[in-house]
Design a protein around this motif. Structure first.
Motif, short mmCIF file in Angstrom:
data_model
loop_
_atom_site.label_atom_id
_atom_site.label_comp_id
_atom_site.label_asym_id
_atom_site.label_seq_id
_atom_site.Cartn_x
_atom_site.Cartn_y
_atom_site.Cartn_z
N ALA A 50 0.82 -1.20 0.00
CA ALA A 50 0.00 0.00 0.00
C ALA A 50 0.86 1.26 0.00
N VAL A 51 1.98 1.22 0.72
CA VAL A 51 2.86 2.37 0.79
C VAL A 51 3.57 2.60 -0.54
N ARG A 52 4.02 1.52 -1.17
CA ARG A 52 4.71 1.65 -2.46
C ARG A 52 3.79 2.11 -3.56
N GLY A 53 2.55 1.74 -3.51
CA GLY A 53 1.61 2.12 -4.55
C GLY A 53 1.69 1.18 -5.73
N ARG A 54 1.02 1.56 -6.80
CA ARG A 54 0.99 0.73 -8.00
C ARG A 54 2.20 1.01 -8.88
N ALA A 55 2.58 0.00 -9.63
CA ALA A 55 3.64 0.18 -10.63
C ALA A 55 3.06 0.90 -11.84
N PRO A 56 3.84 1.76 -12.46
CA PRO A 56 3.32 2.52 -13.63
C PRO A 56 3.04 1.68 -14.84
#
Length: 56
Positions: A50-56
């Motif tokens: 959740a902290v890293r977020g989604r990959a582009p």
């Protein structure tokens, strides 16, 4: 690790059915510890994702 927790739980249930109290108690304790370790690692992995977020 969840696999090992389930294996120890199964050993505990089988030992309890046959009346081996010490083995059942030890196996249940190990299964419980492994389950909670797995649960903590799962929560840490979800928070990290959740902290890293989604990959582009």
């Amino acid at each position: 690790m969840l696999y090992w927790a389930l294996i120890f739980l199964l050993v505990a249930v089988v030992a309890a059915v046959f009346g081996f109290g010490g083995i059942a108690s030890a196996s249940a304790g190990i299964a419980q510890i492994l389950f909670f370790v797995f649960l903590v690692l799962f929560v840490i992995a979800m928070v990290a994702r959740a902290v890293r977020g989604r990959a582009p």
